[in-house]
Design an enzyme around this catalytic site. Structure first.
Site, PDB file in Angstrom:
ATOM      1  CG  HIS A 120     -30.945 -38.785   2.503  1.00  0.00           C
ATOM      2  ND1 HIS A 120     -31.771 -39.819   2.143  1.00  0.00           N
ATOM      3  CD2 HIS A 120     -30.006 -38.693   1.511  1.00  0.00           C
ATOM      4  CE1 HIS A 120     -31.357 -40.336   0.987  1.00  0.00           C
ATOM      5  NE2 HIS A 120     -30.296 -39.671   0.580  1.00  0.00           N
ATOM      6  CG  ASP A 156     -31.458 -38.295  -5.044  1.00  0.00           C
ATOM      7  OD1 ASP A 156     -30.693 -37.320  -5.163  1.00  0.00           O
ATOM      8  OD2 ASP A 156     -31.092 -39.393  -4.543  1.00  0.00           O
ATOM      9  CG  HIS A 158     -29.561 -42.120  -2.647  1.00  0.00           C
ATOM     10  ND1 HIS A 158     -28.824 -41.231  -3.409  1.00  0.00           N
ATOM     11  CD2 HIS A 158     -28.758 -43.177  -2.384  1.00  0.00           C
ATOM     12  CE1 HIS A 158     -27.610 -41.736  -3.602  1.00  0.00           C
ATOM     13  NE2 HIS A 158     -27.547 -42.917  -2.996  1.00  0.00           N
ATOM     14  CG  ASP A 243     -28.444 -39.385  -6.944  1.00  0.00           C
ATOM     15  OD1 ASP A 243     -29.603 -39.361  -7.411  1.00  0.00           O
ATOM     16  OD2 ASP A 243     -28.193 -39.240  -5.730  1.00  0.00           O
TER      17      ASP A 243
HETATM   18 ZN   LIG Z   1     -29.210 -39.253  -4.004  1.00  0.00          ZN
END
Ligand SMILES: [Zn+2]
Length: 341
Positions: A120, A156, A158, A243
């Site tokens: 991120h 991931d 996200h 995750d």
């Molecule tokens: Zn994540």
């Protein structure tokens, strides 16, 4: 395979109750010790250099992170430093560079177990638990070495907004992400495909909440693996977030440990047809799921095949409609760029 990690990774301390917590580093320590006890090799990371960081981050941003040395600072509503975070973040990014270099030089997979995560982090800001974009720093270091085709596959749950934007106009770095959508951080729609010369080299597969092993298997078989195969990377770097696991507390996916194993096995095989393979941890907030996924991945990267049993239980006769919708969305935006999808 070689594992790169340090017991120092628990020295980046986040506020009480924060999911990206020091105990995650103790999982790294435990799986690394088990790996070593079975005869596997471990490497200690070195700190990243300022020159390596400056290839993907703004100088003023790097000064701001450096100024947090010795202090507890809130960089973003989710992202904090403790007195040792500057040192630990330098080790995390350094480990990612080492993993990529080792994979290329020694022709064997390298897995960097690091925190804080990185995907991120943007050029000029910390975000979503991430300080430096570890994987982007590694990719940029290998471009600097002269590589022309690097694929980053982000597993991931996200979307890796930082990695996407850093290489958005660069056709030398293919960024492929499968992620829960809509979800944090809000980016990752199928029509975000890159810009300029980089058009077509950002591949987003938005996936609805609730996707299971069957949905993921469909998406990786229909989009991710064919695109990476066609790109034929000299180096594949996996942003290895765990995750999307069914036990993860932050997201709503239903991947099993065995489902993650199949993803890693597929990426191992694609990478093996073209070049080197490095993996760098991102998220994964259920400690037992994180440990299980890492152990399974280590086995697969050492040549074991994934188990089939769990997947059969996960989806008895269920058709992967969520996966089909993700595949359809990606195809609509990317079919002109990739023959194989
Ligand atoms: Zn994540």
């Amino acid at each position: 395979m070689i594992v790169i990690t340090s017991t120092d990774f628990d020295q980046h301390v986040t506020p009480p109750g924060h999911p990206e917590r020091p105990e995650r580093a103790h999982v790294f320590d435990a799986v690394a010790a088990e790996w070593r006890d079975k005869g596997g090799r471990l490497l200690q990371p070195r700190a990243v250099t300022r020159e390596e960081l400056e290839r993907v981050h703004d100088s003023a941003y790097l000064d701001r992170i450096a100024a947090s040395d010795g202090q507890a600072v809130m960089l973003d509503p989710d992202t904090f430093t403790s007195p040792d975070s500057f040192h630990v973040a330098q080790l995390a990014a350094g480990a990612a560079v080492q993993a990529a270099a080792h994979a290329l030089d020694e022709n064997e997979p390298a897995f960097a177990l690091v925190r804080p995560p990185g995907h991120h982090a943007e050029r000029d800001r910390a975000m979503g638990f991430c300080l430096y974009n570890n994987v982007a720093v590694a990719a940029a270091a290998m471009l600097h070495r002269g590589l022309q085709r690097i694929a980053v596959v982000d597993i991931d749950v996200h979307h890796g907004n930082g990695t996407q934007w850093i290489f958005y106009d660069d056709p030398r770095v293919l960024y492929v992400s499968t992620h829960q959508y809509p979800f944090y951080p809000g980016t990752g729609a199928a029509d975000e495909i890159g810009t300029g010369k980089g058009k077509g080299f950002t591949v987003n597969v938005p996936m609805e909440a609730g996707c299971d092993d069957g949905d993921y298997g469909l998406v990786y078989g229909a989009i991710v693996e064919p695109v990476v195969d066609e790109f034929a990377p000299e180096l594949l770097i996996v942003s290895a977030g765990f995750d999307a696991h069914e036990r993860d507390p932050l997201a709503s996916m239903r991947l099993t440990t065995s489902g993650y194993g199949k993803i890693v096995a597929g990426l191992r095989d694609v990478a093996g047809r073209h070049g080197a393979l490095a993996l760098v941890t991102e998220g994964g907030y259920d400690l037992s799921a994180l440990a299980a996924c890492l152990e399974t991945s280590f086995g697969i990267l050492s040549g074991k095949e994934p188990h089939a049993a769990e997947a059969a239980v996960a989806a008895p006769g269920r058709s992967p409609v969520r996966g089909q919708r993700g595949v359809a969305a990606a195809r609509t935006s990317l079919k002109p760029f990739w023959r194989g999808i």
